[in-house]
Write an enzyme that holds these catalytic residues in place. Sequence first.
Site, PDB file in Angstrom:
ATOM      1  N   HIS A   1       0.894  -1.142  -0.018  1.00 33.33           N
ATOM      2  CA  HIS A   1      -0.172  -0.134  -0.092  1.00 33.33           C
ATOM      3  C   HIS A   1       1.056   1.345   0.010  1.00 33.33           C
ATOM      4  O   HIS A   1       0.420   2.581  -0.287  1.00 33.33           O
ATOM      5  CB  HIS A   1      -0.857   0.008   1.143  1.00 33.33           C
ATOM      6  CG  HIS A   1      -0.561   0.250   2.528  1.00 33.33           C
ATOM      7  ND1 HIS A   1      -0.244  -0.713   3.659  1.00 33.33           N
ATOM      8  CD2 HIS A   1       0.009   1.396   2.985  1.00 33.33           C
ATOM      9  CE1 HIS A   1       0.080  -0.095   4.763  1.00 33.33           C
ATOM     10  NE2 HIS A   1       0.149   1.317   4.366  1.00 33.33           N
TER      11      HIS A   1
ATOM     12  N   ASP B   1      -0.101  -7.641   1.150  1.00 39.92           N
ATOM     13  CA  ASP B   1       0.347  -6.352   1.651  1.00 39.92           C
ATOM     14  C   ASP B   1       1.855  -6.318   1.483  1.00 39.92           C
ATOM     15  O   ASP B   1       2.443  -5.932   2.579  1.00 39.92           O
ATOM     16  CB  ASP B   1      -0.127  -5.621   2.837  1.00 39.92           C
ATOM     17  CG  ASP B   1       0.107  -4.187   2.823  1.00 39.92           C
ATOM     18  OD1 ASP B   1       0.377  -3.416   1.716  1.00 39.92           O
ATOM     19  OD2 ASP B   1      -0.230  -3.435   3.904  1.00 39.92           O
TER      20      ASP B   1
ATOM     21  N   GLN C   1       0.896   6.050  12.073  1.00 40.32           N
ATOM     22  CA  GLN C   1       1.146   6.849  10.621  1.00 40.32           C
ATOM     23  C   GLN C   1       2.491   6.989  10.279  1.00 40.32           C
ATOM     24  O   GLN C   1       3.057   7.491  11.242  1.00 40.32           O
ATOM     25  CB  GLN C   1       0.244   8.059  10.802  1.00 40.32           C
ATOM     26  CG  GLN C   1      -1.201   7.800  10.861  1.00 40.32           C
ATOM     27  CD  GLN C   1      -1.994   8.845  11.767  1.00 40.32           C
ATOM     28  OE1 GLN C   1      -1.351   9.719  12.439  1.00 40.32           O
ATOM     29  NE2 GLN C   1      -3.366   8.942  11.685  1.00 40.32           N
ATOM     30  N   GLY C   2       2.690   6.551   9.323  1.00 39.99           N
ATOM     31  CA  GLY C   2       4.010   6.816   8.691  1.00 39.99           C
ATOM     32  C   GLY C   2       5.129   5.755   8.683  1.00 39.99           C
ATOM     33  O   GLY C   2       6.072   5.595   8.231  1.00 39.99           O
ATOM     34  N   ASP C   3       4.622   4.584   9.634  1.00 40.10           N
ATOM     35  CA  ASP C   3       5.340   3.615   9.930  1.00 40.10           C
ATOM     36  C   ASP C   3       4.900   2.408   8.916  1.00 40.10           C
ATOM     37  O   ASP C   3       5.991   1.175   8.889  1.00 40.10           O
ATOM     38  CB  ASP C   3       5.008   3.041  11.359  1.00 40.10           C
ATOM     39  CG  ASP C   3       5.731   3.718  12.426  1.00 40.10           C
ATOM     40  OD1 ASP C   3       6.744   4.290  12.302  1.00 40.10           O
ATOM     41  OD2 ASP C   3       5.115   3.917  13.563  1.00 40.10           O
ATOM     42  N   SER C   4       4.184   2.346   8.012  1.00 36.73           N
ATOM     43  CA  SER C   4       3.753   1.524   7.093  1.00 36.73           C
ATOM     44  C   SER C   4       4.997   1.071   6.475  1.00 36.73           C
ATOM     45  O   SER C   4       5.998   1.814   6.065  1.00 36.73           O
ATOM     46  CB  SER C   4       2.641   1.892   6.183  1.00 36.73           C
ATOM     47  OG  SER C   4       1.748   2.174   6.744  1.00 36.73           O
TER      48      SER C   4
END
Length: 268
Positions: free
Chosen positions: A85, A131, A220-223
């Site tokens: 993603h 993913d 958020q931002g760690d994906s």
Amino acid sequence: MADTRSRVWSVAGLLAAATLSSGLLASAAGAAESGTAETAVPPIVGGEPAKIADHPWVVYLTDTQGNQFCGGTVAKANKIITAAHCVNGDKPEAVQVVAGRESKQNTDGTVAKVTGIWVHPQYQDANSGSDVAVLTLGQDLPQQPLAVASKDDSALYEAGKTAGVLGWGATAEGGEASETLQKAEVPLTSDADCQKAYPQYKAEAMVCAGFPQGGVDSCQGDSGGPLVVENKLVGIVSTGNGCARPNAPGIYTRVAAYHDDVQKQLDS
């Protein structure tokens, strides 16, 4: 089902969110991109600063302007494993990999250009599984790669195992991204408990980690960043319901389930 943690922020999503605030994570953009109520994974909630020297294989992804939007793991000198993603639909020239840099404020390490993006062919969205993506770089990195879990590593996925998660994401749900590398330790959750939190959870494609009381999580931002057990990459930060909420563990791509497909890309 859950919120992606770029959880989900692609380059396009990040650029869209830039008009809102340079300091905000692109969770809203990720939700628009995915068509779900996804919120991007936090940087790291409830963690502490980590040394890049102790985790040389963790990297972050930026757009061409240097804006960080996801994480990744060095799996081979010129190959990075991340979440699908994070890069689905992006052109290689729109993504850069920053390796060996602990703080976003300095110029340490290497900024490498991406020459190829492989997204798992069965990927639809983070809530459906698959993913995982592999980036090919235009140069070799000096960092030591991290071993990738295989189907022979089932013991690494036992509930209660302590796992480390790293990233430069938000340190609070809806908060700002961290300027420095953060790390947190969380226990792996049983499939049964994760199923209770997320009815659509797929044990064959995912693994959960987190404390029942919450308080520690990726965000958020760690994906795309690594979930590590006994010095092996067992998970990829993928999605979840908010960040560090009680009874809402983070959901990670189960790397061992995709080992063979990923290995083909690492060998190509």
